[in-house]
Design a protein around this motif. Structure first.
Motif, PDB file in Angstrom:
ATOM      1  N   PRO A  94       5.479  -4.025   4.751  1.00 22.00           N
ATOM      2  CA  PRO A  94       6.669  -4.349   3.818  1.00 22.00           C
ATOM      3  C   PRO A  94       7.654  -3.806   4.439  1.00 22.00           C
ATOM      4  N   PHE A  95       8.874  -4.001   3.593  1.00 20.04           N
ATOM      5  CA  PHE A  95      10.383  -3.664   4.021  1.00 20.04           C
ATOM      6  C   PHE A  95      10.723  -2.768   2.994  1.00 20.04           C
ATOM      7  N   VAL A  96      11.759  -2.037   3.123  1.00 22.85           N
ATOM      8  CA  VAL A  96      12.512  -1.022   2.377  1.00 22.85           C
ATOM      9  C   VAL A  96      13.822  -1.756   2.305  1.00 22.85           C
ATOM     10  N   ALA A 109      14.359 -12.148   3.311  1.00 20.91           N
ATOM     11  CA  ALA A 109      14.040 -11.413   2.513  1.00 20.91           C
ATOM     12  C   ALA A 109      15.256 -11.140   1.528  1.00 20.91           C
ATOM     13  N   GLY A 110      16.450 -10.932   2.300  1.00 20.99           N
ATOM     14  CA  GLY A 110      17.738 -10.577   1.690  1.00 20.99           C
ATOM     15  C   GLY A 110      18.236 -12.078   1.143  1.00 20.99           C
ATOM     16  N   ARG A 150       4.977  -6.281  -3.980  1.00 20.74           N
ATOM     17  CA  ARG A 150       4.674  -6.433  -5.257  1.00 20.74           C
ATOM     18  C   ARG A 150       4.194  -5.095  -5.701  1.00 20.74           C
ATOM     19  N   GLN A 151       3.484  -4.136  -4.912  1.00 28.30           N
ATOM     20  CA  GLN A 151       2.675  -2.961  -5.132  1.00 28.30           C
ATOM     21  C   GLN A 151       3.618  -1.922  -4.353  1.00 28.30           C
ATOM     22  N   ARG A 152       3.711  -0.695  -4.904  1.00 29.42           N
ATOM     23  CA  ARG A 152       4.491   0.325  -4.131  1.00 29.42           C
ATOM     24  C   ARG A 152       3.444   0.605  -2.919  1.00 29.42           C
ATOM     25  N   THR A 153       4.273   1.389  -1.844  1.00 28.19           N
ATOM     26  CA  THR A 153       3.597   1.448  -0.632  1.00 28.19           C
ATOM     27  C   THR A 153       3.048   2.960  -0.313  1.00 28.19           C
ATOM     28  N   THR A 154       2.018   3.312   0.254  1.00 34.27           N
ATOM     29  CA  THR A 154       1.549   4.576   0.612  1.00 34.27           C
ATOM     30  C   THR A 154       2.514   5.370   1.256  1.00 34.27           C
ATOM     31  N   ASP A 204       9.106 -12.149  -9.572  1.00 36.55           N
ATOM     32  CA  ASP A 204       8.249 -12.842  -8.552  1.00 36.55           C
ATOM     33  C   ASP A 204       8.401 -12.520  -7.158  1.00 36.55           C
ATOM     34  N   TYR A 205       9.215 -11.224  -7.001  1.00 37.03           N
ATOM     35  CA  TYR A 205       9.537 -10.863  -5.614  1.00 37.03           C
ATOM     36  C   TYR A 205       8.632  -9.905  -5.047  1.00 37.03           C
ATOM     37  N   ASP A 206       7.946 -10.680  -3.793  1.00 35.93           N
ATOM     38  CA  ASP A 206       6.839 -10.075  -3.175  1.00 35.93           C
ATOM     39  C   ASP A 206       6.932 -10.508  -1.670  1.00 35.93           C
TER      40      ASP A 206
END
Length: 329
Positions: free
Chosen positions: A131-133, A173-174, A232-236, A251-253
């Motif tokens: 994932p990206f942040v 993504a941007g 779509r889900q938060r990251t650990t 719809d952003y995932d």
């Protein structure tokens, strides 16, 4: 011995020869697979997120299967060089590809490709997602993606966002966020993530889309603030940081990913063995913990699920590339 008496003898010789030939076919070889070390080509230089995640998973796979997986870093050409090499390799299960997201992005960026990822490869399993942040300087006026959208809509000049290069997943993504939100945003490409993070901290760049592994240290050190994670889900790794989707962009995932692929013609039995090995490895809690520490989420699943995922991802990126008029460097 007359001509008639030699007929059965000749047929027996031919039958024996055919039997010996059959024993050397991939179908029979698949029954004893793997009999030697397997090579996994990573089409990037060593040390990046895809490389690290692949090494962690294949190390555990080696322990599960009892045969070594050896990584070969073969970068260049926007991942095309290493990928093409595997596309031309024998489908015997001993040369595999750690395929990154660029596998399905490149066809949208380039008119001609030396391979067709749908026809020249057999999917095995997803290894990991990265994932990206979205991060900004602590002094940046926006603290959420909605506030970022408002700034991008209200200012006369576009906001700037960085990534590790043109055509990368972070770049697209941007662009996808700009398309979905309507915010005016200008991409600034960097040669890697570190320089873009430095410019965000220094206020020379509005935001950047970075892998968790690269930005988590600055976030923990309070030199950068996270606006959202892109899955779509938060990251650990950053459980308190909301996703883009839960901030109003349903719809952003988005994430980078690395999947294990084999050349076309690889026997189904070999694919099944590799798939089982990946899933067994990813069930190990120690491996899952190691992946989390480098900002990666464990993959897994069936070859069919991987094929479906890749096809959908390719369609998403093709639309983004066209809408944003992205051109390769």
């Amino acid at each position: 011995m007359n001509q008639h008496s030699t007929g059965p003898f000749r047929r027996a010789v031919i039958a024996a020869a055919l039997s010996i030939f059959a024993l050397s076919t991939p179908q029979v070889e698949a029954q004893t697979y793997p009999a030697r070390t397997m090579q996994v080509v990573v089409p990037f230089a060593a040390g990046g997120g895809v490389d690290v995640a692949t090494r962690l998973v294949t190390e555990k796979m080696s322990a599960v299967l009892g045969q070594r997986f050896v990584i070969e870093n073969r970068g260049g050409g926007g991942t095309i060089v290493g990928t093409q090499g595997v596309a031309r390799a024998s489908g015997d299960g001993y040369t595999l590809l750690a395929a990154p997201t660029t596998l399905v992005i490149n066809p949208a960026l380039r008119e001609k490709m030396p391979y067709d990822w749908e026809k020249d490869f057999a999917p095995v399993a997803m290894l990991a997602k990265l994932p990206f942040v979205v991060v900004a300087a602590n002094t940046f006026p926006a603290n959420t993606m909605k506030e970022l959208e408002s700034l991008g809509r209200s200012q006369s000049e576009p906001l700037t966002f960085g990534s590790g290069g043109t055509g990368t997943v972070a770049h697209l993504a941007g662009e996808l966020f700009a398309i979905q939100s309507g915010a005016k945003m200008q991409h600034v490409p960097y040669r890697g993530e570190a320089p873009s993070l430095t410019d965000v901290i220094g206020g020379r760049l509005s935001v950047t889309f970075s892998t968790l592994a690269s930005a988590s240290g600055q976030i923990e050190g309070k030199t950068l603030k996270p606006l959202a994670v892109t899955t779509r889900q938060r990251t650990t790794l950053l459980p308190d940081v909301p996703t883009v989707a839960e901030q109003g962009y349903a719809d952003y995932d988005i994430s980078a990913w690395v999947a294990l692929l084999a050349p076309k013609g690889t026997p189904a039995e070999v694919i099944a063995t590799l798939n089982k090995t990946v899933n067994t490895a990813l069930a190990d809690e120690n491996l899952r913990s190691q992946l989390a520490k480098v900002g990666a989420e464990p993959g897994g699943g069936t070859p069919e699920e991987l094929a479906s995922f890749m096809k959908k991802d390719a369609e998403v990126w093709a639309r983004v590339v066209k809408a944003a008029n992205v051109k390769p460097e």
